[in-house]
Each structure stands twice: as structure tokens, then as C-alpha cells.
Design an enzyme around this catalytic site. Structure first.
Site, PDB file in Angstrom:
ATOM      1  CB  SER A 182       2.824  16.220   6.778  1.00 16.31           C
ATOM      2  OG  SER A 182       3.388  16.211   7.280  1.00 16.31           O
ATOM      3  CG  HIS A 210      -0.908  16.854   4.262  1.00 12.01           C
ATOM      4  ND1 HIS A 210      -0.725  16.028   2.692  1.00 12.01           N
ATOM      5  CD2 HIS A 210       0.196  17.455   4.428  1.00 12.01           C
ATOM      6  CE1 HIS A 210       0.015  15.553   2.735  1.00 12.01           C
ATOM      7  NE2 HIS A 210       0.945  16.239   3.540  1.00 12.01           N
ATOM      8  CE  LYS A 241       2.348  17.853   0.413  1.00 20.03           C
ATOM      9  NZ  LYS A 241       2.738  18.442   1.733  1.00 20.03           N
TER      10      LYS A 241
HETATM   11  C1  LIG Z   1       4.510  19.286   2.161  1.00 18.93           C
HETATM   12  C2  LIG Z   1       4.112  20.231   3.286  1.00 18.93           C
HETATM   13  C3  LIG Z   1       4.798  21.634   2.934  1.00 18.93           C
HETATM   14  C4  LIG Z   1       5.620  22.144   1.576  1.00 18.93           C
HETATM   15  O1  LIG Z   1       4.637  22.091   0.217  1.00 18.93           O
HETATM   16  P1  LIG Z   1       5.598  22.132  -0.901  1.00 18.93           P
HETATM   17  O2  LIG Z   1       4.532  22.666  -1.932  1.00 18.93           O
HETATM   18  O3  LIG Z   1       5.320  20.285  -1.466  1.00 18.93           O
HETATM   19  O4  LIG Z   1       6.458  22.560  -0.882  1.00 18.93           O
HETATM   20  C5  LIG Z   1       4.275  22.160   3.833  1.00 18.93           C
HETATM   21  N1  LIG Z   1       3.848  22.049   5.295  1.00 18.93           N
HETATM   22  C6  LIG Z   1       3.360  20.795   4.972  1.00 18.93           C
HETATM   23  C7  LIG Z   1       2.931  20.299   6.714  1.00 18.93           C
HETATM   24  C8  LIG Z   1       3.307  19.747   3.939  1.00 18.93           C
HETATM   25  O5  LIG Z   1       2.667  18.887   4.759  1.00 18.93           O
END
Ligand SMILES: *Cc1c(COP(=O)(O)O)cnc(C)c1O
Length: 395
Positions: A182, A210, A241
Site C-alpha cells: 500500500s 489495493h 478502496k
Molecule cells: C487498506 C488496507 C487494508 C484495510 O482495508 P479497509 O477495508 O480499509 O479496512 C488491508 N490491507 C491493506 C494492504 C490495505 O491497504
């Protein structure tokens, strides 16, 4: 009386002195390619709204209709009385989309990761984890009380060596990686890791937060991107996302999902999604299948923006995806770059320790399918101007 929480104030003061204190930017409009933050219209390079789905009419309508029909809350956790037909429909939809037997949806990607890792492993087990894996994986690993073995970023040889050493010992082994990292935007070395997991009998788990909606056919994620169907028993994705709403999911066998229904603590002890969330997510999967041009646009924008940033002379690390860091090294400098970009009409967040290692601070940019070429050119102009002013690139 002395305030027993006074140490918090002292810590905050120290962060202010160091320049790493961060005020929250306030979004006063929809989350879109151009948004209003703190009273100012800016080009938004700081959202994970890859495909512009936060404001897609079909998702909006689905959420409104579900709210009219089913109200605003589910009323309970999933295991008591909070499993609605919409939740099951969403899980079936995702399982079919990902070509797996079953799926369970959690309240967030964070809950999906931490809840799953903590549920399936115990103190006698082992977790082999990339050093840059997401915080939710690290927390899940800690909650499981399994032994944690961290391997250097994307180092398949090191991961294999750890698995080889553990092979003859007791305990289950979980090999776990982000599909896309990320903070750096690079892609995990899945083919090599999957092979290592198979060779040493480890469980392979991938966090596609992502990559959901970004990589693979119609955004099916990294397993699809690398053609590894059937070889990754646990795939996590997020609905927060590219999907544009909120939530996380785990895909795998019926048994895995049934087990999580019984043991994953966020599933058991935290209330399920409101109907609007489940309905909007369902609509998002229709959009992924019906409007693949959004993903095409996302990648066109990504290639354009990245190549321009490199031409300007910025250090953008090893990114291969729409996440492009502009690395400054120093955290105070990253925050200054972010502040000055904002003054020039661009929102891109400064990120320092502990989100990234010390000395690797950066401003992270994420382009979306909805940025116009004009948006990107304006953002590049601002980056060029501020980058020169701060001595990050040559004048
Ligand atoms: C954003 C993210 C999460 C968490 O996801 P949410 O739905 O925002 O809680 C988990 N793993 C990675 C790699 C992320 O970038």
C-alpha cells in the site's frame, strides 16, 4: 490532581516540534477526482477511489433503495440476528466473481485480515510474513499468538528458507503477503511464494486490498493477474478502496468460511454492515463486469502520471500500480511537500514513521480512472514547482 494522561500531551508536543504532527484534512464534498478539503477545491491524489465508484449512480441508487426497503441498520452481529439476505447475496456474488467456493464479508478489510489470521492459527503455529505487510496482518499475527517470522520485502528465497527450517517442526505455517503493497505500490512475488508454500505445505494467504478492482480481469485481483486460481487457499479483499464503499472479505473453501463464521472475532462480536453498504457493494460488482473501461482508464492515467513524474526527476521507488510514492526520505520534508502542494491545489498526503520505515518518508499519490488529463497535468505542474522549490528535483 495530576492528569494521568499528561504523557499524551507531551508526546503530541514532541511530534509538533519534529514536524510529524498531522492535522486531519476535512473533506467537504464527495470523494472524487476534484474535491473540497478545508474550504479549498483541490485535485485529489489521496483517495483509494480507483474507479470513481464512491459516487457511481448505480451504487448510490442501490444504497438508497436498500435503505428505503430495509432501514439503516442490521440490528445485530451476524451470528445473532444480523445476517440479512443482502449480506448472503453479496458473499455469493463475490465468491462467483473470484471463482472460489465461498466468501465471508467483514466490516472492513482490517477486520477481515486481523480476524482471519487470529482465528485460524494458535500459539504453536508459525506466520511467515513480508516485512511491509499491512498493519492489519501484523495485528492478526500478534492476536493469534503464533510465532512471527518476518522476511525481507519480496524476498522469495528468504521466505523459502524460513519455511524449510520450519518444515520438520510442529505447528501449522501461514505464508502471507500483500498482493499490492500500500505504501510503495509494488506487486508481491506471488508465483514464487505460492510455489514455496506448496513445496513446504504452508497455507498461502494474500491480502488484495489495493488489487481488488485494479489488477486481474475486471479487477479480480492478483491471483487472477498471475493465473494462480486454485492455488491460494485464502484471499482477502477490501470493499473500501476500488469498490468505493466499506468492508472486507475473505475468499476460500466452504470449510474455511464456515470456520470463520464460528471463530473470527470481528464476525462474532461486531455488528454487520447496514443494508445500504451491502447493496452498494453488490452494485459495484455489476459495474466491474459491465464497465471494464474504468480499469483501462485507471491504467492509462497511471502510465501517464508515472512517466511524467520520472521525467521530472522524482524518486518514485519501485511502484508498478496506480500508487506512486514521491520519496523525500525526511518526514518533515514529506509533510512540507504535502502542505505546499495543497497551497497549489493538490491533495497528496505526507506519510512517515510508523506507516513507513524511518528515512523512507514520502508523499503518496494515487491516480484514479476519473482524473482527466487536465487534472493530471495541473497536479504535475504543482509537483514540479514545489519539488524544485524544496530541492527535491533539479531546477
Ligand atoms: C487498506 C488496507 C487494508 C484495510 O482495508 P479497509 O477495508 O480499509 O479496512 C488491508 N490491507 C491493506 C494492504 C490495505 O491497504
Amino acid at each position: 490532581m495530576l492528569d494521568p494522561l499528561a504523557y499524551l500531551h507531551e508526546q503530541l508536543e514532541q511530534w509538533r516540534r519534529e514536524g510529524s504532527y498531522q492535522r486531519l484534512r476535512v473533506l467537504e464534498s464527495e470523494s472524487a477526482a476534484e474535491s473540497r478539503f478545508d474550504g479549498r477545491q483541490v485535485i485529489n491524489l489521496a483517495s483509494n477511489n480507483y474507479l470513481g465508484l464512491t459516487t457511481h449512480p448505480k451504487l448510490r441508487e442501490a444504497a438508497i433503495e436498500a435503505t428505503r426497503k430495509y432501514g439503516v441498520g442490521s440490528g445485530a452481529v451476524r451470528t445473532i440476528s444480523g445476517t440479512m439476505s443482502l449480506h448472503l447475496a453479496l458473499e455469493e456474488r463475490i465468491a462467483a466473481f473470484k471463482h472460489v467456493e465461498a466468501c465471508v464479508v467483514f466490516q472492513s478489510g482490517f477486520a477481515a485480515n486481523s480476524g482471519t489470521v487470529a482465528a485460524i492459527l494458535g500459539p504453536e503455529d508459525h506466520i511467515v510474513s513480508d516485512e511491509l505487510n499491512h498493519a492489519s496482518i501484523i495485528d492478526g499475527a500478534r492476536l493469534s499468538r503464533a510465532k512471527i517470522h518476518v522476511f525481507p520485502h519480496k524476498d522469495v528465497v528468504a521466505a523459502s528458507r524460513i519455511l524449510a527450517e520450519l518444515e520438520s517442526g510442529p505447528g501449522r505455517k501461514l505464508l502471507i503477503t500483500d498482493g499490492v503493497f500500500s505504501m510503495d505500490g509494488d506487486i508481491g512475488p506471488l508465483p514464487g511464494l505460492v510455489e514455496a508454500a506448496e513445496r513446504y505445505g504452508a497455507i498461502m494467504m494474500i491480502d488484495d486490498a489495493h488489487s481488488s478492482g485494479v489488477l486481474g480481469r475486471n479487477g479480480r485481483g492478483t491471483v487472477d493477474h498471475f493465473g494462480l486460481h486454485g492455488r491460494v487457499p485464502i484471499q482477502v479483499g477490501t470493499l473500501s478502496k476500488a469498490i468505493g464503499v466499506l468492508g472486507g472479505y475473505v475468499c476460500g473453501s466452504r470449510d474455511l468460511i464456515d470456520f470463520l463464521y464460528h471463530r473470527a472475532r470481528p464476525f462474532l462480536f461486531s455488528t454487520s454492515h447496514p443494508p445500504a453498504v451491502a447493496a452498494a457493494c453488490l452494485a459495484a460488482f455489476d459495474v466491474l463486469e459491465q464497465e471494464p473501461e474504468r480499469i483501462q482508464l485507471l491504467w492509462d492515467n497511471t502510465r501517464y502520471f508515472k512517466s511524467c513524474l520520472s521525467s521530472l526527476g522524482f524518486d518514485t521507488g519501485l511502484s508498478e500500480t496506480p500508487i506512486t510514492p514521491v520519496i523525500t526520505g525526511d518526514a518533515a520534508l514529506a509533510h512540507q511537500l504535502s502542505r505546499e502542494l495543497f497551497e497549489e491545489g493538490v491533495l497528496a498526503t505526507g506519510i512517515g514513521f510508523p506507516t513507513v520505515p524511518k528515512g523512507k518518508a514520502r508523499v503518496r499519490t494515487i491516480v484514479t480512472s476519473t482524473h482527466t488529463r487536465h487534472d493530471l497535468d495541473c497536479a504535475l505542474e504543482a509537483l514540479s514547482k514545489v519539488g524544485k522549490r524544496l530541492g527535491l528535483i533539479a531546477k
